[in-house]
Design a protein around this motif. Structure first.
Motif, PDB file in Angstrom:
ATOM      1  N   ASN A  76       0.832  -1.196   0.000  1.00 48.81           N
ATOM      2  CA  ASN A  76       0.000   0.000   0.000  1.00 48.81           C
ATOM      3  C   ASN A  76       0.873   1.254   0.000  1.00 48.81           C
ATOM      4  O   ASN A  76       1.815   1.376   0.774  1.00 48.81           O
ATOM      5  CB  ASN A  76      -0.881  -0.024   1.258  1.00 48.81           C
ATOM      6  CG  ASN A  76      -1.579   1.299   1.475  1.00 48.81           C
ATOM      7  OD1 ASN A  76      -2.105   1.883   0.549  1.00 48.81           O
ATOM      8  ND2 ASN A  76      -1.559   1.779   2.707  1.00 48.81           N
ATOM      9  N   GLU A  77       0.551   2.196  -0.884  1.00 53.15           N
ATOM     10  CA  GLU A  77       1.362   3.410  -0.973  1.00 53.15           C
ATOM     11  C   GLU A  77       0.615   4.653  -0.509  1.00 53.15           C
ATOM     12  O   GLU A  77       1.054   5.785  -0.738  1.00 53.15           O
ATOM     13  CB  GLU A  77       1.865   3.612  -2.400  1.00 53.15           C
ATOM     14  CG  GLU A  77       0.793   3.753  -3.449  1.00 53.15           C
ATOM     15  CD  GLU A  77       1.389   3.837  -4.851  1.00 53.15           C
ATOM     16  OE1 GLU A  77       1.857   4.913  -5.225  1.00 53.15           O
ATOM     17  OE2 GLU A  77       1.387   2.804  -5.546  1.00 53.15           O
ATOM     18  N   ASP A  78      -0.509   4.446   0.184  1.00 50.89           N
ATOM     19  CA  ASP A  78      -1.297   5.577   0.665  1.00 50.89           C
ATOM     20  C   ASP A  78      -0.481   6.465   1.599  1.00 50.89           C
ATOM     21  O   ASP A  78      -0.640   7.688   1.618  1.00 50.89           O
ATOM     22  CB  ASP A  78      -2.546   5.055   1.386  1.00 50.89           C
ATOM     23  CG  ASP A  78      -3.535   6.173   1.697  1.00 50.89           C
ATOM     24  OD1 ASP A  78      -3.476   7.218   1.030  1.00 50.89           O
ATOM     25  OD2 ASP A  78      -4.353   5.996   2.608  1.00 50.89           O
ATOM     26  N   SER A  79       0.406   5.854   2.393  1.00 47.19           N
ATOM     27  CA  SER A  79       1.216   6.619   3.356  1.00 47.19           C
ATOM     28  C   SER A  79       2.654   6.814   2.874  1.00 47.19           C
ATOM     29  O   SER A  79       3.528   7.152   3.681  1.00 47.19           O
ATOM     30  CB  SER A  79       1.220   5.887   4.710  1.00 47.19           C
ATOM     31  OG  SER A  79      -0.093   5.719   5.194  1.00 47.19           O
ATOM     32  N   ALA A  80       2.903   6.598   1.587  1.00 49.74           N
ATOM     33  CA  ALA A  80       4.256   6.765   1.061  1.00 49.74           C
ATOM     34  C   ALA A  80       4.704   8.221   1.171  1.00 49.74           C
ATOM     35  O   ALA A  80       3.898   9.145   1.064  1.00 49.74           O
ATOM     36  CB  ALA A  80       4.316   6.307  -0.395  1.00 49.74           C
ATOM     37  N   THR A 208      -9.362   1.851  -5.226  1.00 52.02           N
ATOM     38  CA  THR A 208      -8.466   2.998  -5.170  1.00 52.02           C
ATOM     39  C   THR A 208      -8.045   3.448  -6.571  1.00 52.02           C
ATOM     40  O   THR A 208      -8.064   2.663  -7.515  1.00 52.02           O
ATOM     41  CB  THR A 208      -7.175   2.686  -4.373  1.00 52.02           C
ATOM     42  OG1 THR A 208      -6.490   1.605  -5.001  1.00 52.02           O
ATOM     43  CG2 THR A 208      -7.485   2.339  -2.924  1.00 52.02           C
ATOM     44  N   ILE A 209      -7.674   4.721  -6.656  1.00 54.89           N
ATOM     45  CA  ILE A 209      -7.038   5.257  -7.856  1.00 54.89           C
ATOM     46  C   ILE A 209      -5.658   5.723  -7.419  1.00 54.89           C
ATOM     47  O   ILE A 209      -5.531   6.580  -6.539  1.00 54.89           O
ATOM     48  CB  ILE A 209      -7.821   6.438  -8.452  1.00 54.89           C
ATOM     49  CG1 ILE A 209      -9.250   6.022  -8.791  1.00 54.89           C
ATOM     50  CG2 ILE A 209      -7.117   6.969  -9.699  1.00 54.89           C
ATOM     51  CD1 ILE A 209     -10.150   7.182  -9.167  1.00 54.89           C
ATOM     52  N   LYS A 210      -4.624   5.145  -8.004  1.00 56.04           N
ATOM     53  CA  LYS A 210      -3.246   5.506  -7.662  1.00 56.04           C
ATOM     54  C   LYS A 210      -2.710   6.457  -8.736  1.00 56.04           C
ATOM     55  O   LYS A 210      -2.777   6.160  -9.918  1.00 56.04           O
ATOM     56  CB  LYS A 210      -2.364   4.268  -7.561  1.00 56.04           C
ATOM     57  CG  LYS A 210      -2.839   3.258  -6.527  1.00 56.04           C
ATOM     58  CD  LYS A 210      -1.923   2.057  -6.490  1.00 56.04           C
ATOM     59  CE  LYS A 210      -2.455   0.988  -5.556  1.00 56.04           C
ATOM     60  NZ  LYS A 210      -3.641   0.295  -6.130  1.00 56.04           N
ATOM     61  N   ILE A 211      -2.184   7.588  -8.285  1.00 59.19           N
ATOM     62  CA  ILE A 211      -1.681   8.605  -9.201  1.00 59.19           C
ATOM     63  C   ILE A 211      -0.200   8.824  -8.927  1.00 59.19           C
ATOM     64  O   ILE A 211       0.201   9.059  -7.788  1.00 59.19           O
ATOM     65  CB  ILE A 211      -2.437   9.935  -9.024  1.00 59.19           C
ATOM     66  CG1 ILE A 211      -3.941   9.713  -9.200  1.00 59.19           C
ATOM     67  CG2 ILE A 211      -1.932  10.989 -10.013  1.00 59.19           C
ATOM     68  CD1 ILE A 211      -4.780  10.863  -8.716  1.00 59.19           C
ATOM     69  N   GLY A 212       0.610   8.714  -9.949  1.00 57.99           N
ATOM     70  CA  GLY A 212       2.040   9.007  -9.839  1.00 57.99           C
ATOM     71  C   GLY A 212       2.376  10.214 -10.693  1.00 57.99           C
ATOM     72  O   GLY A 212       2.008  10.271 -11.859  1.00 57.99           O
ATOM     73  N   ILE A 213       3.028  11.212 -10.100  1.00 55.42           N
ATOM     74  CA  ILE A 213       3.424  12.407 -10.839  1.00 55.42           C
ATOM     75  C   ILE A 213       4.837  12.200 -11.380  1.00 55.42           C
ATOM     76  O   ILE A 213       5.758  11.884 -10.627  1.00 55.42           O
ATOM     77  CB  ILE A 213       3.391  13.653  -9.942  1.00 55.42           C
ATOM     78  CG1 ILE A 213       2.002  13.809  -9.310  1.00 55.42           C
ATOM     79  CG2 ILE A 213       3.769  14.906 -10.740  1.00 55.42           C
ATOM     80  CD1 ILE A 213       0.877  13.944 -10.307  1.00 55.42           C
ATOM     81  N   ILE A 214       4.992  12.379 -12.698  1.00 54.95           N
ATOM     82  CA  ILE A 214       6.270  12.129 -13.363  1.00 54.95           C
ATOM     83  C   ILE A 214       6.844  13.442 -13.886  1.00 54.95           C
ATOM     84  O   ILE A 214       6.121  14.252 -14.465  1.00 54.95           O
ATOM     85  CB  ILE A 214       6.095  11.177 -14.555  1.00 54.95           C
ATOM     86  CG1 ILE A 214       5.461   9.871 -14.107  1.00 54.95           C
ATOM     87  CG2 ILE A 214       7.426  10.902 -15.240  1.00 54.95           C
ATOM     88  CD1 ILE A 214       5.026   9.028 -15.255  1.00 54.95           C
ATOM     89  N   ASN A 215       8.130  13.622 -13.684  1.00 54.00           N
ATOM     90  CA  ASN A 215       8.826  14.767 -14.267  1.00 54.00           C
ATOM     91  C   ASN A 215      10.120  14.268 -14.906  1.00 54.00           C
ATOM     92  O   ASN A 215      11.034  13.831 -14.208  1.00 54.00           O
ATOM     93  CB  ASN A 215       9.123  15.826 -13.203  1.00 54.00           C
ATOM     94  CG  ASN A 215       9.690  17.100 -13.807  1.00 54.00           C
ATOM     95  OD1 ASN A 215       9.551  17.342 -14.998  1.00 54.00           O
ATOM     96  ND2 ASN A 215      10.341  17.902 -12.992  1.00 54.00           N
ATOM     97  N   LEU A 223      -0.340  10.066  -5.092  1.00 53.38           N
ATOM     98  CA  LEU A 223      -1.586  10.282  -4.346  1.00 53.38           C
ATOM     99  C   LEU A 223      -2.444   9.038  -4.525  1.00 53.38           C
ATOM    100  O   LEU A 223      -2.468   8.446  -5.611  1.00 53.38           O
ATOM    101  CB  LEU A 223      -2.325  11.514  -4.870  1.00 53.38           C
ATOM    102  CG  LEU A 223      -3.672  11.834  -4.211  1.00 53.38           C
ATOM    103  CD1 LEU A 223      -3.461  12.288  -2.775  1.00 53.38           C
ATOM    104  CD2 LEU A 223      -4.412  12.912  -4.993  1.00 53.38           C
ATOM    105  N   VAL A 224      -3.143   8.644  -3.468  1.00 56.06           N
ATOM    106  CA  VAL A 224      -4.090   7.532  -3.549  1.00 56.06           C
ATOM    107  C   VAL A 224      -5.472   8.051  -3.192  1.00 56.06           C
ATOM    108  O   VAL A 224      -5.676   8.614  -2.111  1.00 56.06           O
ATOM    109  CB  VAL A 224      -3.697   6.376  -2.599  1.00 56.06           C
ATOM    110  CG1 VAL A 224      -4.737   5.254  -2.673  1.00 56.06           C
ATOM    111  CG2 VAL A 224      -2.319   5.833  -2.946  1.00 56.06           C
ATOM    112  N   ILE A 225      -6.418   7.899  -4.126  1.00 58.72           N
ATOM    113  CA  ILE A 225      -7.815   8.285  -3.890  1.00 58.72           C
ATOM    114  C   ILE A 225      -8.598   7.021  -3.582  1.00 58.72           C
ATOM    115  O   ILE A 225      -8.505   6.041  -4.317  1.00 58.72           O
ATOM    116  CB  ILE A 225      -8.410   8.988  -5.124  1.00 58.72           C
ATOM    117  CG1 ILE A 225      -7.627  10.271  -5.437  1.00 58.72           C
ATOM    118  CG2 ILE A 225      -9.885   9.311  -4.914  1.00 58.72           C
ATOM    119  CD1 ILE A 225      -8.038  10.926  -6.744  1.00 58.72           C
ATOM    120  N   THR A 226      -9.360   7.036  -2.491  1.00 56.85           N
ATOM    121  CA  THR A 226     -10.068   5.812  -2.076  1.00 56.85           C
ATOM    122  C   THR A 226     -11.417   5.670  -2.774  1.00 56.85           C
ATOM    123  O   THR A 226     -12.472   5.560  -2.153  1.00 56.85           O
ATOM    124  CB  THR A 226     -10.240   5.782  -0.548  1.00 56.85           C
ATOM    125  OG1 THR A 226     -10.842   6.997  -0.114  1.00 56.85           O
ATOM    126  CG2 THR A 226      -8.908   5.599   0.149  1.00 56.85           C
TER     127      THR A 226
END
Length: 301
Positions: A76-80, A208-215, A223-226
């Motif tokens: 789980n990456e909610d608290s990453a 959940t929807i897991k979002i990773g921001i890439i640069n 971000l994890v949206i429940t």
């Protein structure tokens, strides 16, 4: 070497078993099992989850005829936690050539003071290096007195790791590494454009929807949206008075994500929770799905 990777999701547990032989990576099997003890992407009943993982491993062992002794766990990456780290080391070799060992040393120094108390480092991703003050993205083989790095330090609470690792030890599986699902998704879809642009990876799960921001090829935040695909099931169930299991079946086998591709003359017959026969039109149910997906994507945006 036989190694497994286990992804712990709310709806399903997924397992890939591979063999590493002569530096080649050969996938031996890919399996899944209905998840237990997981809600909103978080393990809430560790023993239940462990039981489901054991069933999954038993399937693999029967199929392959070998035991799976080691596993990488996707947690789980909610608290990453994502932080920018800075590090530097002196090059001590006689010829001052930068080696892989020097790169490993400088990455390790960049984690200093960037890991919250109670957290465990998952990964340290270099953004850029400097050799004697000159910026580079690949310092290996360069010559200089000093190597510096700017990195992204990723960590998660130790409790999220140790609970499941302890349970897996009871079934003779050693956890040899941990990973974040967003990192896996990034590497699965990586291409040339991801190394030069900024954007996001959006991964839809059941809850959940897991979002990773890439640069420029580096994941810098998440971000994890429940909320997830199960909300679509609930919409279909409510409108057509179906059970959640039947609504999921409609979603996965009949409805489309975009009504543009749906056939307005195609129908599906189902029996609702009242015992009545209902006719579900593909275009109409696809409009329901599309509307909810728009909402979820706007939340992610």
């Amino acid at each position: 070497e036989i190694i497994a990777s286990i992804d712990i999701g709310s709806a399903t547990l997924k397992l890939v078993v591979a063999e590493i032989l002569n530096d080649r990576f050969n996938v031996l099997c890919a399996l899944d099992e209905e998840s237990r003890g997981v809600k909103k992407g978080v393990i809430c009943e560790v023993q239940e989850t462990s039981y489901a993982i054991k069933k999954l491993l038993n399937k693999a062992e029967k199929m392959l005829g070998v035991k799976v002794p080691k596993a990488i766990i996707s947690i789980n990456e909610d608290s990453a936690d994502f932080k920018i780290g800075l590090g530097s080391v002196s090059i001590t070799s006689e010829d001052k050539e930068i080696s892989n060992a020097d790169i490993a040393r400088v990455l390790k120094t960049s984690r200093q003071d960037q890991v919250p108390n109670g957290n465990q480092v998952v990964d340290i991703v270099p953004i850029s290096y400097k050799v004697d003050g000159v910026k580079t993205y690949s310092p290996l083989g360069h010559h200089g007195e000093k190597l510096e790095v700017k990195s992204v330090v990723m960590s998660v609470p130790k409790r999220d790791i140790y609970e499941i690792a302890k349970e897996l030890e009871h079934i003779d599986v050693e956890v040899i590494d941990i990973q974040l699902p967003t990192l896996s998704t990034y590497w699965a879809h990586k291409k040339e454009s991801t190394d030069t642009t900024a954007g996001a990876i959006i991964d839809f799960g059941a809850d959940t929807i897991k979002i990773g921001i890439i640069n420029k090829g580096k994941i810098v935040n998440n971000l994890v949206i429940t909320k997830g695909g199960s909300t679509v099931d609930a919409d279909i169930a409510f409108i057509y008075k179906l059970s959640l299991a039947d609504a999921k079946k409609v979603k996965e086998t009949f409805a489309l994500a975009n009504k543009r591709n749906a056939n307005e003359h195609l129908d599906m017959q189902m029996v609702n929770t009242l015992g009545e026969k209902v006719t579900i039109n593909q275009k109409e149910v696809s409009e329901v799905v599309m509307s909810r997906l728009h909402e979820l994507l706007n939340m992610a945006k």
